[in-house]
Design an enzyme around this catalytic site. Sequence first.
Site, short mmCIF file in Angstrom:
data_model
loop_
_atom_site.label_atom_id
_atom_site.label_comp_id
_atom_site.label_asym_id
_atom_site.label_seq_id
_atom_site.Cartn_x
_atom_site.Cartn_y
_atom_site.Cartn_z
N LYS A 57 -25.64 10.06 12.79
CA LYS A 57 -24.25 10.01 13.26
C LYS A 57 -23.38 9.26 12.26
O LYS A 57 -22.16 9.43 12.21
CB LYS A 57 -24.17 9.35 14.64
CG LYS A 57 -24.74 10.21 15.76
CD LYS A 57 -24.35 9.65 17.12
CE LYS A 57 -24.77 10.56 18.25
NZ LYS A 57 -26.21 10.38 18.63
N GLY A 92 -32.74 11.45 13.76
CA GLY A 92 -32.20 11.01 15.03
C GLY A 92 -30.76 10.57 14.88
O GLY A 92 -30.04 11.01 13.97
N SER A 93 -30.36 9.64 15.72
CA SER A 93 -28.95 9.26 15.79
C SER A 93 -28.45 8.52 14.57
O SER A 93 -27.24 8.33 14.43
CB SER A 93 -28.71 8.39 17.03
OG SER A 93 -28.96 9.16 18.18
N THR A 94 -29.35 8.05 13.70
CA THR A 94 -28.86 7.38 12.49
C THR A 94 -27.95 8.32 11.71
O THR A 94 -27.09 7.88 10.95
CB THR A 94 -30.02 6.96 11.56
OG1 THR A 94 -30.76 8.12 11.19
CG2 THR A 94 -30.95 5.97 12.23
#
Lengths: 424, 495
Positions: free
Chosen positions: B226, B222-224
């Site tokens: 980024k 997921g966004s981790t």
Amino acid sequence: MRLSWRLRETGLLLSGGALVLCGAAIASAARRGELVPAAFAPLLVYLAAALAVHIVLSLAGVRGDQLLLPIVVALSGIGLVFLLRLDPDFGMRQAIWLVLGLVIAMATYFLTRRIAVLRRFKYSIATVGLILVGLTFLFGQDLNGSGARLWLGAGGIYFQPSELLKVLLVVFLAAYLDEHAVILSRGAYRLGPVPLPPIPYLIPLLVMWGLAVGMLVIQRDLGAALLFFGIFVAMLYLASGRLLYLSVAVAAFAAAIWVAYRAIPIFQNRVDTWLNPWAQPSGLGMQSIQGLIALASGGLFGAGIGLGRPGYVPAVHTDFILVAIGEEAGLAVTLGLIALYAVFIGRGFRLAMRSRSTFAALLAAGLVTVIGIQTFVIIAGVLRLLPLTGVTLPFVSYGGSSIVTNSVLLGLLLRLAADAEGPA
Amino acid sequence: MSRLALLQLMGLGAAAAALGYWQIVRSPELVARADNPRRLDEQWRTVRGQMFDRRGRPIARTEVAPDGYVRRVYPVPTLGAVTGFMNPLQGMTGLERAYDDHLAGRAGLDPRTAFERRLLHRPVVGSDLILTIDLDLQAAAERALANGPAAPGALIALDPRSGAVRALATTPTFDPNRLTFDPTKDDWNAERDAIAAYAAELNANPAQPLLNRTTQGLYPPGSTFKTVTLAAALQRHLVRTDHRFRYELKPPDRDHRTVWHNNQFVSCQNHTQREFDLAHAFAYSCNVAFADLGSELGAPTYLEIARGLGMDQAPPFDLPVETSRLASRPDFFTGDERFYAIAATAMGQGEMLVTPLQLALIAAAMANGGQPPVPYLVEEIRRPDGRIVFKHQPRRWLGGVSSGTAAAVRDIMVTSVSDGWASGARIAGAKIGGKTGTAELGGVRTEPHAWFIGFATADDPRIALALIKESSGMSSAVAAPAARIVFEAALGGAA
């Protein structure tokens, strides 16, 4: 007292005794952390009894081989050390049997003052033997679940007649073959182009073959069959010097074994297990494989007496006692055992060659061959040189019948040794 | 007659040769057989070394019965994934397996002592392991996973300066005591059956209690992820920390989504803001901004930096690890979908699968100078007499990113906690850094996985962690507050 003390025997008995006592002390220390008198008292009693026998022999001015008794005491002593370590109950009983065995050996020695008496009673001996076999065939019991009905007896006291039969057979064959030795010079009968052995050879040959096959088929006892037939063939060869009869006999026995292999599933299993025990490591091949693993665990010097785990091997106190010794004392001691047997056999044949009569020579060679074949059959079985058969390791394994028989054998050999030295 | 004697002596000679063959030549192979009961027996009588946490509190110990058999006891059963267990059916696992030589006393002896021991049959006593685990922090990690909705999850916390693993929690757990054969019991068959029954029960559980999710659980990040994109963009000077994004956004639809090129849905903050800075793009997880950063970097550059942070390779570790990967197909970044692939990966979608351990290492790298540390569990190995036979030496593993890049990412992660979706992890007066991630499971109608990765603190990096709660909904509501529990414990002196 004349100067005929058996000094050599004294030295050998004392040094051998000291060594096995060390073994017992080590086992006691390793198992319980201290020297427990109970752990080697039975051994001390046996060694004292052996020393007493030695003193009696010396005082009686008995001459003759001074190696036989110390070798037997060394073998029995080693066996006793391991039995006491494996199971004190078995060790205790074995010690009683061993002391009794020494008494029997002495009795045999002094009762056969004239060895020729045995020769005269050969047919009585053969009859007793055949009755024993017949009884076993009819009433034999399978005490250890091996599938072979080998025991006779009732009320808790059992005896394995095939053990005693070995000695009876040797005595009878020695007497019989000695009596018919003349026939060797005669020509053979012929069945068409096939030369047949002379009748006096043919009859016992057929009887022995029948006996061996009977043991195979009725008692499922390949070990005894091999042993008996081996003894017979060896003595026939000794008496006749003819390889032809031997070949015929061996071929006939081999044929019987082949038929048994085809017809009797037990044998088929046993032979298949011999050829490839690895295929069923937790089934029929288990005992063989666990025995080999135990030996392998010992390596050159062993785990130390009392520090191995030979208890995992089935029948480790009887047929498989060699692997317990191999695991805890290593190749060094198992080779030592083999050497003891080799010297024993060598001394036996030396005695046979120095004997003053054909009967005595045949008897000595035959008796020692019993030990030779039996030792080979069980060791080879454990080491997968031969199919595994239920035979004890002479003088070492646990077992009353075996000790009694081997004691008679020792008594006879001592008598023959004394006779070979000439009248005292 | 002499021929007969010779024959018998030859028989004995053959027996002697066969004895040598089995006792010496074939010995090693036979002794090593699995059905050699001596091996188990030896194992059941070996006084194995103990395991302690970093403050000397017991994690595994050995109790000796009067008959010489030993019982292995694990006083902290929730650490089963670390200690492992041992029984004849499944063998050994965990540190029991990895450090068996030391625990069983075979290693760490000088040759003379080893020879003396063998000669005199002295009982073997194994060496003790001093672990990096801190039982206080471990308890906090377990509380953190139990916080909120009940769901399978994993949390790994390590010291970003050294890589020492301070807490390793994975739920559901199992009891290693019930999977360890106890030879002091009278009925060995019953004991064996009990172990087999418990093992069967664990294996039948769809939540897989025996799976160590921290090192072997592979999840979409997921966004981790980024964080990696941010580090790559800064490392290659694509943007500076004062960079501002400006987008012409179409009016949002009912679901607060806006259409982005290639019909991919992207979203950011309140979905109407047209201009934001780099830190807030990260703090509010603006997909469009990070997709653009990735696309501009290009796949080769991006993948190189991601690999420098440990992707596509298994970190060296004492426990079995799965390799975190950037793609499931070899041609994902080069095939027909290549434009989509790099954009999706950079914003944290795509095909990546990562372990919590891997994300913890990335967080640790940002907290401490840019290089992911080499994770480890065993600080020291001591003989019973106190002699130290092994001491962990710091190792270098990967290049990571420059310390300047790491410091910039670190500060932006702090912003993400102080003013962003990760604010649930905020602790007054402490510079906590972090990033949440909500990993949607493609198409399936289940709740997404909730992630948090982060560290405490920016000025004094004592702890870095990654935690995941499976199918637990929005990360900012679930994962960030859970992480806060661990950070509080760490700042309170637990690590």
